[in-house]
Write a protein that holds these residues in place. Structure first.
Motif, PDB file in Angstrom:
ATOM      1  N   THR A   1       0.829  -1.208   0.000  1.00 53.66           N
ATOM      2  CA  THR A   1       0.000   0.000   0.000  1.00 53.66           C
ATOM      3  C   THR A   1       0.867   1.263   0.000  1.00 53.66           C
ATOM      4  OG1 THR A   1      -0.127   0.045   2.431  1.00 53.66           O
ATOM      5  CG2 THR A   1      -1.837  -1.187   1.245  1.00 53.66           C
ATOM      6  N   LYS A   2       2.174   1.082  -0.098  1.00 55.73           N
ATOM      7  CA  LYS A   2       3.096   2.212  -0.073  1.00 55.73           C
ATOM      8  C   LYS A   2       2.807   3.159  -1.234  1.00 55.73           C
ATOM      9  CE  LYS A   2       8.021   3.359  -0.432  1.00 55.73           C
ATOM     10  NZ  LYS A   2       8.003   4.292   0.708  1.00 55.73           N
ATOM     11  N   GLU A   3       2.801   4.444  -0.955  1.00 54.87           N
ATOM     12  CA  GLU A   3       2.629   5.446  -2.002  1.00 54.87           C
ATOM     13  C   GLU A   3       3.951   5.645  -2.741  1.00 54.87           C
ATOM     14  OE1 GLU A   3       0.843   9.107  -0.915  1.00 54.87           O
ATOM     15  OE2 GLU A   3      -0.836   8.171   0.154  1.00 54.87           O
TER      16      GLU A   3
ATOM     17  N   GLU B 263       4.262   9.107  -8.973  1.00 56.51           N
ATOM     18  CA  GLU B 263       3.787   8.707 -10.304  1.00 56.51           C
ATOM     19  C   GLU B 263       4.911   8.628 -11.322  1.00 56.51           C
ATOM     20  OE1 GLU B 263       0.663  11.263 -11.567  1.00 56.51           O
ATOM     21  OE2 GLU B 263      -0.714  10.669  -9.943  1.00 56.51           O
TER      22      GLU B 263
ATOM     23  N   SER C  86      -0.986  -4.171  -7.573  1.00 56.75           N
ATOM     24  CA  SER C  86      -1.070  -3.068  -6.624  1.00 56.75           C
ATOM     25  C   SER C  86      -0.772  -1.714  -7.254  1.00 56.75           C
ATOM     26  CB  SER C  86      -0.105  -3.308  -5.451  1.00 56.75           C
ATOM     27  OG  SER C  86      -0.422  -4.504  -4.768  1.00 56.75           O
ATOM     28  N   TYR C  87      -0.061  -1.701  -8.386  1.00 57.52           N
ATOM     29  CA  TYR C  87       0.338  -0.434  -9.009  1.00 57.52           C
ATOM     30  C   TYR C  87      -0.039  -0.433 -10.502  1.00 57.52           C
ATOM     31  CZ  TYR C  87       2.766   0.169  -4.628  1.00 57.52           C
ATOM     32  OH  TYR C  87       3.034   0.286  -3.292  1.00 57.52           O
TER      33      TYR C  87
ATOM     34  N   HIS D  86       1.456   2.674 -12.662  1.00 57.64           N
ATOM     35  CA  HIS D  86       2.886   2.957 -12.716  1.00 57.64           C
ATOM     36  C   HIS D  86       3.558   2.182 -13.856  1.00 57.64           C
ATOM     37  CE1 HIS D  86       2.326   4.642  -8.696  1.00 57.64           C
ATOM     38  NE2 HIS D  86       3.559   5.108  -8.762  1.00 57.64           N
TER      39      HIS D  86
END
Length: 323
Positions: A71-73, A76, A105-106, A109
């Protein structure tokens, strides 16, 4: 110039393709780096770090599979890099599932899977990977042999590339030691061992990554890995990456010393072969259980003139001549 050096430099030139996906001075985060006793994976890690240095990449973080929070930010404009190797598929499911979770999860990206060998035994596992990978709009997968490349092109709709292993970024390597022994038999003792090629008379006097290390050294690896799990609970405040960098440098240096003290290397470890090439050692590569080694040799290291390959069980004369 030595023909072996020419071959290694030709392999290095093929790594230039990485720059088309990971631009110079790009912002990146490095995931899945290994904390375990397989020094082959550590060579990949060190080669990757050398790539970071050469191309002046801005590394905003380094995480193992144990201390990364999904869940790490992540900014972008940061490229997510997944560690390369030979664990793309279901032979090492923990690593594959972790990689799939990162991709899920990403979704927005840019994600790059660094050079991998691909091998699936189960269609259900392949179909799950296809579903997850093909839903991502900016996923780039580097394969390190032509069979993996063709497989990926057939089953995945993401961006697929062909590239040598990241460990080649350690070339040219300046390491020398006094020759004390003739042949080092460095043979797999795990599920990838090709028992038809690994003759028992060699296995009795052979080494593998695990047997090269002492019990104390292996215990320290487990302790550092355990602190990695604790680090996740502490929100990544521990300097795990810095500690592991120093200790992994020691482990690799020890491996270089062992290899350097032998005139010739006979190995069924792909990175035993690559290490021998980096050290400009005469070496004989035995195939593993599913053809990973032979595919890599045919794609890249056939260029290294003091290297040879055994694929089939009836070439006993090559083994006998190595003694």
């Amino acid at each position: 110039m030595d023909e072996c050096k020419v071959g290694m430099e030709e392999i290095m030139s093929n790594l230039e393709i990485l720059k088309s996906v990971i631009p110079k001075k790009a912002k990146v985060i490095y995931l899945e780096y290994p904390i375990f006793a397989n020094v082959g994976d550590l060579l990949i890690m060190k080669g990757t770090e050398e790539f970071f240095k050469i191309h002046e990449l801005q590394v905003i973080g380094r995480y193992t599979k144990n201390n990364f929070n999904y869940t790490k930010e992540i900014p972008e404009d940061c490229i997510i890099l997944c560690h390369g190797g030979g664990n793309f598929g279901d032979l090492y499911s923990v690593h594959q599932l972790n990689r799939e979770k990162i991709i899920e999860s990403y979704p927005d990206h840019k994600i790059v899977v660094l050079p991998q060998t691909i091998y699936f035994e189960n269609n259900e596992h392949l179909n799950r990977a296809k579903q997850i990978f093909n839903q991502h709009n900016n996923l780039h997968v580097f394969t390190r042999d032509k069979r993996s490349y063709e497989f990926a092109k057939e089953y995945f709709t993401v961006n697929i590339y062909l590239s040598p292993d990241m460990a080649h970024f350690l070339w040219p390597l300046s390491y020398s030691s006094e020759i004390k022994n003739n042949v080092l038999y460095f043979l797999r003792t795990d599920q990838e061992a090709n028992n038809g090629l690994q003759r028992m008379q060699f296995c009795e006097k052979s080494l593998d990554w695990g047997s090269m290390l002492t019990l104390t050294e292996k215990a320290l690896i487990k302790i550092i890995a355990a602190f990695g799990k604790l680090d996740k609970l502490l929100n990544n405040v521990l300097p795990i990456a810095a500690i592991w960098k120093k200790y992994s440098d020691y482990l690799i240096s020890k491996s270089f010393k062992v290899f350097s003290e032998h005139e010739k290397i006979v190995t069924s470890r792909l990175h035993g072969h690559i290490m021998a090439c980096l050290l400009n050692k005469e070496n004989l590569l035995l195939d593993n259980s599913y053809g990973k080694n032979s595919e890599y040799f045919k794609a890249w290291t056939y260029r290294v003139t003091n290297s040879d390959l055994i694929q089939i069980d009836d070439q006993q004369e090559k083994l006998e001549s190595s003694q």
